[in-house]
Each structure stands twice: as C-alpha cells, then as structure tokens.
Design an enzyme around this catalytic site. Structure first.
Site, PDB file in Angstrom:
ATOM      1  N   ARG B 259      -7.734  52.404  -3.252  1.00 46.67           N
ATOM      2  CA  ARG B 259      -7.467  51.417  -2.198  1.00 46.67           C
ATOM      3  C   ARG B 259      -6.342  51.955  -1.336  1.00 46.67           C
ATOM      4  O   ARG B 259      -5.210  52.114  -1.807  1.00 46.67           O
ATOM      5  CB  ARG B 259      -7.079  50.070  -2.826  1.00 46.67           C
ATOM      6  CG  ARG B 259      -7.231  48.905  -1.852  1.00 46.67           C
ATOM      7  CD  ARG B 259      -6.724  47.609  -2.457  1.00 46.67           C
ATOM      8  NE  ARG B 259      -5.275  47.524  -2.344  1.00 46.67           N
ATOM      9  CZ  ARG B 259      -4.506  46.821  -3.173  1.00 46.67           C
ATOM     10  NH1 ARG B 259      -5.038  46.138  -4.166  1.00 46.67           N
ATOM     11  NH2 ARG B 259      -3.202  46.807  -3.011  1.00 46.67           N
ATOM     12  N   HIS B 263      -4.077  44.983  -0.390  1.00 42.64           N
ATOM     13  CA  HIS B 263      -5.262  44.202  -0.767  1.00 42.64           C
ATOM     14  C   HIS B 263      -5.842  43.510   0.464  1.00 42.64           C
ATOM     15  O   HIS B 263      -7.035  43.575   0.743  1.00 42.64           O
ATOM     16  CB  HIS B 263      -4.879  43.178  -1.834  1.00 42.64           C
ATOM     17  CG  HIS B 263      -5.920  42.151  -2.114  1.00 42.64           C
ATOM     18  ND1 HIS B 263      -7.113  42.450  -2.726  1.00 42.64           N
ATOM     19  CD2 HIS B 263      -5.965  40.813  -1.834  1.00 42.64           C
ATOM     20  CE1 HIS B 263      -7.845  41.342  -2.826  1.00 42.64           C
ATOM     21  NE2 HIS B 263      -7.175  40.343  -2.295  1.00 42.64           N
ATOM     22  N   TYR B 272       4.311  46.634  -6.271  1.00 46.10           N
ATOM     23  CA  TYR B 272       3.679  46.950  -7.556  1.00 46.10           C
ATOM     24  C   TYR B 272       3.066  48.348  -7.648  1.00 46.10           C
ATOM     25  O   TYR B 272       2.781  48.812  -8.728  1.00 46.10           O
ATOM     26  CB  TYR B 272       2.607  45.899  -7.897  1.00 46.10           C
ATOM     27  CG  TYR B 272       1.564  45.692  -6.810  1.00 46.10           C
ATOM     28  CD1 TYR B 272       0.479  46.557  -6.700  1.00 46.10           C
ATOM     29  CD2 TYR B 272       1.668  44.649  -5.901  1.00 46.10           C
ATOM     30  CE1 TYR B 272      -0.480  46.375  -5.698  1.00 46.10           C
ATOM     31  CE2 TYR B 272       0.719  44.462  -4.905  1.00 46.10           C
ATOM     32  CZ  TYR B 272      -0.354  45.316  -4.804  1.00 46.10           C
ATOM     33  OH  TYR B 272      -1.274  45.152  -3.825  1.00 46.10           O
TER      34      TYR B 272
END
Lengths: 325, 351
Positions: B259, B263, B272
């Site tokens: 990714r 998100h 994170y």
C-alpha cells in the site's frame, strides 16, 4: 379452497411458486432432504431437486450473502433461517447489504430476497428459540416485514413476498404453525402488503396485534364482549409497509388503543404505533394508549407463560382503557 | 516518479510476454501501461482535490494497479466483479466511463447513485461492477450466490470476489470460500494483500503462513503471487480463470502488494508504519516496474511516455471539470430507491 394449517399453507405457497417460476429457489439449513425442521419445505427437494432446494452449510451469513448474490443475478431466492434467534450472524448482510443495495446503487441493483424465519415464544424454546425481534427489521429502511396469522394469509403474504421487487423478512408464527387451520384459496392467491386485516369490529376499544398474538387478542375480545365492551381487532399483517390509515381510523372511532406484541416493550413496534396515534389520533383519544408486551428481559424458559401476553392480560389492559384505572 | 534504479526489475523475457499475451504482446502491454498511467494520474489528482476540499474523501489504489489492470484485461464482459476497497480501476478498464465515475466521486446530480455513497464506492451495472460497500467481506458470499446463478443457468461467466488482507479474518471470507467449494462454483477469490488493514499489519491479522494457504482448509487451490509484477499477475489470473471456466470450481489468488498511500484521505500512516515502508513500497511499485521493463525493451520512448501522460492528464481534467459543473443531487432523490418505485412502503419523514 383447501383446509390447511399455517405451515402447510407456507409449504403450498413455496410449492406453487417454484412450479410457476424456475427462478424461485429455496436455501437454508436442513431445508432439502429433511424438509426443514418444521417441515415447511417438505416435499420440495423431491419435486424440484437439489439445485433448487439447497441444503447449505451451517452459516446464516453465508445463506443470506449467497441469497443476495442470487437475487443480483435475477433469481428469486427464498432463504430459510431456522429460527429468528439465529439470524444475527446474517444481520450484517441483511442490514448493511440487502436493505441498502437498491438505494446505494441508485436503483441499478434491486435485491428481492425473501427471508423466511419462524419467530416467537410459547413453545418451550427458551432464550434461543423464542425471540420476537421484528422491530430491528422494521427499523431498517429498505426491508419489508410481513407476519401472517392465518393459513390463508400465510400463503397469500408469502406469494406476495416472492413476487415483490424488494427484500422481505417473512416472520412465521411458529407457536400457531399447526394449531390454527383454515380455508386457503387454491392457486395464485396473493394478499397485498400494507392492508391490515379487520378481524372483528367493535366500538369501545381497538386491539392491534399481529402474528401469534392474534389468537389471544381475539380471545380477549370475546371475553370483553361478554362484559359489554366492544373490542375491534386489527391484524397488521405487515409492519412495513404499515396500514397506518386502518389503525388511525379505528382508534378515531373507538377512542382507545391497546397495542399487543410479544416482543420486549422497549423500542418494540408498539412504541411506533403509539407515536403514530399520538401524532394522528390524539384528539380522538379518550384514554391513555396501553401496550401489552413481553418484558424487557431475555426470553425466559420456565416462566414463558408469565412473559407472554395472553387473553387475560390483553383484556385487562382493554378494561383499564375503557373504564379507567 | 521515483528513481528507476530503486525498483526490483521484472524478470520476464520478451518470449515470456509473447507466451502470455500472444503475438500482440507489445500492444497488450501498451494498453496495460496506459491504464496504469491513468490510474496513477487519477489517484494523484483526487488526493490533491481532497486536500483542497473539493471532494470529501478519497482512497487510492496506488500500488495495486497491476492487479486491477490485469483483472480488467483478463476478465470477460459476462463476468461479474464484486469489489473490495480498491478495484475502481477494474471497472474503468472494463469500459466504465471515467466521467460517470468522477460524478460519483463528486457525489453530484449526474452520479447514477445520486450521491448516496462516499467517493470511491461506484456502481457500474453496465460493466457488471457490483455496488461497492464499505463493510468488509460481505461481498465475498454475495459473489458465491451470483456464481450459483451462473452455474444453475449454465451461463458462461465467473464471479470475481475481491477483498483485502483484513477481510480474510471476517465472517464472510470463511462462509464464502466454504460455500463456493461445497457447491463447486465459478468464483475467483482475489485477495489484494497490501499488508495493512488500516494500521494492523498482516502478521497481526493471521498466523497462517500466507493468505493463499487458507484455501487448503476449504479444498480450494490457493496461490500467492507477486501482485506488483504485471506478468506474474496476468499469468496467474489466466491459469486460474482457465481452470474455473473449465468447471473445476473456485480458485484463490493472493496478490502480494504494497500500500503506497495512506489507507484513505482520513488516515495518517506515520503513526504505525515503519520508517522504511515507503521505500519498500517504491521498490515494488508495479507501475514503475512495468515502465522500466518496457523502456528496456523499446516499448516506451520519452515522447511516447509524455504523450501518454498528457492524455491521462487531459482525460482526468475533463472529467473533473464536468463533475464540478454538475449540480448537487436533487433533494427529492433522498427518498427514492429505498424501495421499488412500484412500492408504497416508504413512509415517515420526507424532506
């Protein structure tokens, strides 16, 4: 006309719908070879085969998710959830997907799934074979909710559900699956949604009920008649669409309303009916609206007779409305 | 675009390409590259528009283009796509209008869904693209039901169920794979494993050695594929689809990707992700890997690339202009499509 019980009438409706339309199919747990744990699908497997009478693996979300995909492809799935108490693993599919598919796609993907499921108490079924949680579904825009109380309506409402262009939660009053029998029209007998059934007329109080609460409500009305109180009984047949007009009209006439359901009181459908009457029939009311419902507890096993409304508790509420106190 | 020397080179040879794509392999790759360019340009533009407040939300598929474009090219019109989160480009490759899609991003009056969904949740029935949900995994068992219909009617076609790594922990992954295998249905389960379910890395999602390995428990052959290698993705899809179309039942493919964006526009991955994540993603950038391979084999020239870029820029600019010129949805659409127009079920508060 044939003399049938409710469960036989449901079986007859499924049978005729499957004969009439090859797109209609039935899926669920134990619905095939075994004919359903209540025998509602008896004989279908033999006549229509395993491809259209589908014994599924044990997963309610799988059953409803699969039914949604079938409907997207133009089939007419009638999914059975063995007991309403076991529908919750499929709640996500029903509330998030089934109810919203037409809306979120701008009408490109209608999703006419019928979910049949036995509901309600009075069969010594304890917490997990007795619940009556129709309000969850009535609360969710996009679903229709039908609940028959007679064999003729069981067939007629189920055939309407199967022909409907929208998803229908079809709640079957298992307590009276076999205890109530009656004349059922042969052939394509359809009962329209949103038209309450006037069960009996009366001038003093309106008793509104549905499903398995109809027999005790009628019994209460008969008791009241002997006491000189004329009770009108309305069977809603469908909660969505709701025959608001019939309820309001009756209460405008009688001036008193007793709302009966076996579901818990808090946020039960009676609350919605009471709100409608407060909004639309307030000036006709001669007494406070009364609700006769299950308790706000989980459904009990040994004390289910105390939990469920019965003719005496319904009549008691009606007397209170008519005589005060 | 990142420096070319940072990517893992694709190892396919021109004869591999010919075996995969046929004699027209060069033109297939050009088409694929054009779509990947469009996807890349679109994502960048929409993320910028979101930051400018011109659209409400955006979820990019940057890093997943090889899977999406290969899916668009390998699938057939009679197939049905049940998208997960990042398969919007699949619909475009299958013929969905970029302008109409952009109307849905802007949730305007010309969005066929009347602006009812957040951006990136298109419905495109014309190309068999099922309405996208935000709920994780529910589409998996729905794809199984549609495949049941295909099989029952003896119709050609495959139901493609896409989902991310996080969805493999959800109920409908289990239910869907199980039902599909029991009934022997034509379903391609495509897991776009971008290694992050928002902030949770895939190692916290499962203790399984891979997501593809989960197929074995259901009796479904599963295979992990480098989802950033266009050749590998195309080859794996072609093989799996041939088996499914031959009636051998469902197949599970896990596409390992990176990714390369947050998100969504609502996420801050610096909270994170490890510091070197971006660099690792860039090393496996499917677009740059294919670009570099095509340059190496003479399929892309600087002029050609500039032309392709300009074409994508223009297409996106025109789609955005059309969307920004459209009015918001009419208020009375609020209560439409809750039920069939032939139904009188809707009651209660209306605007």
């Amino acid at each position: 006309m044939s003399e049938l019980t409710i469960v036989q009438a449901i079986n007859r409706a499924l049978h005729e719908a499957m004969q009439h339309d090859p797109n209609v199919l039935v899926l669920g747990e134990d619905v095939g070879v075994n004919g359903g744990v209540f025998r509602a699908t008896e004989g279908l497997f033999k006549e229509f085969g395993a491809d259209r009478v589908i014994d599924t693996p044990l997963s309610e979300t799988g059953i409803v998710g699969t039914a949604i995909g079938m409907a997207l492809y133009g089939l007419k799935p009638v999914a059975e959830i063995q007991f309403l108490d076991f529908i919750y693993p499929a709640f996500d599919q029903i509330v998030s997907e089934l109810a919203k598919m037409r809306y979120r796609s701008g009408g490109q993907y209608p999703c006419p799934v019928v979910i049949r499921t036995p509901y309600g108490g009075g069969i010594r079924g304890g917490l997990y074979h007795s619940q009556s949680t129709e309000a969850y579904f009535a609360h969710t825009a996009g679903l229709k909710v039908a609940i028959p109380s007679t064999p003729a309506d069981a067939k007629g409402l189920l055939l309407t559900a199967i022909h409907d262009e929208d998803p229908v939660i079809f709640l079957e009053p298992k307590r009276i699956y076999r205890s109530v029998s009656g004349e059922v029209p042969d052939g394509d007998h359809r009962v329209p949604f949103g038209k309450a059934r006037p069960v009996r007329a009366g001038d003093d109080v309106t008793l509104v009920a549905y499903g398995a609460m109809i027999p005790p409500t009628v019994e209460a009305a008969e008791m009241l008649e002997k006491e000189g109180i004329g009770a009108e009984v309305l069977d809603l047949r469908t909660l969505v669409p709701l025959d608001e007009e019939a309820v309001v009209r009756s209460v405008e006439k009688t001036g008193r309303a007793v709302l009966v359901h076996e579901a818990a009181r808090c946020c039960g459908f009676g609350g919605e009916l009471a709100a409608i009457l407060a909004e639309k029939a307030f000036y006709s009311l001669k007494a406070p609206i009364a609700r006769v419902t299950g308790y706000d507890t989980p459904f009990p096993y040994a004390l289910e007779h105390a939990y469920l409304p019965n003719a005496e508790t319904i009549a008691h509420a009606a007397r209170g409305a008519v005589r005060g106190g | 675009m990142s420096a070319l020397s940072t990517v893992e080179p694709l190892t396919a040879t021109p004869s591999d390409a010919e075996r995969l794509f046929g004699a027209d392999w060069a033109s297939t790759l050009s088409v694929a590259h054009r779509w990947m360019t469009l996807g890349r340009v679109y994502d960048a533009r929409m993320q910028a528009l979101q930051r400018q407040g011109r659209i409400g939300f955006y979820g990019a598929s940057t890093g997943q283009e090889a899977v999406n474009v290969a899916t668009g090219l390998v699938s057939r019109p009679e197939d049905w796509i049940f998208p997960g989160l990042r398969e919007q480009l699949v619909a475009l490759v299958r013929g969905y209008s970029l302008t109409e899609y952009t109307h849905s991003i802007f949730a305007d009056a010309l969005d066929p869904a009347h602006g009812r969904q957040m951006p990136c949740h298109p419905t495109a029935r014309g190309v068999h693209h099922i309405s996208m949900s935000s709920v994780i995994g529910t589409q998996i068992s729905q794809a199984v039901g549609l495949a049941y219909g295909l099989k029952l009617r003896h119709d050609p076609g495959v139901a493609w169920a896409f989902f991310g790594d996080g969805a493999t922990s959800a109920n409908d992954f289990h239910a869907g794979l199980n039902f599909a295998a029991v009934f022997g249905l034509p379903v391609l389960f495509g897991c776009a494993n971008n290694q992050w379910a928002i902030s949770v890395p895939v190692a916290h999602q499962t203790a399984s050695e891979s997501l593809a390995a989960k197929g074995a428990a259901y009796g479904i052959p599963g295979r992990q594929v480098d989802g950033t290698d266009f050749f590998a993705v195309y080859g794996a899809l072609t093989e799996a689809l041939a088996e499914i179309r031959a009636g051998k039942g469902p197949r599970l493919l896990e596409f390992l990707t990176y990714r390369m964006t947050p998100h969504t526009s609502s996420d801050d991955p610096t909270r994170y992700q490890p510091g070197d994540w971006a660099e690792r993603g860039q090393r496996h950038d499917p677009y740059v890997r294919l670009t570099e391979w095509m340059r190496l084999h003479g399929l892309l020239t600087p002029d050609r690339e500039a032309e392709e870029q300009a074409r994508a820029d223009t297409a996106v600019r025109e789609a955005v202009a059309a969307a920004e010129a459209a009015p918001p949805p009419a208020p009375d659409t609020l209560t439409e499509d809750v039920y069939s127009p032939h139904s009188s079920a809707h009651r209660g508060a209306t605007p």
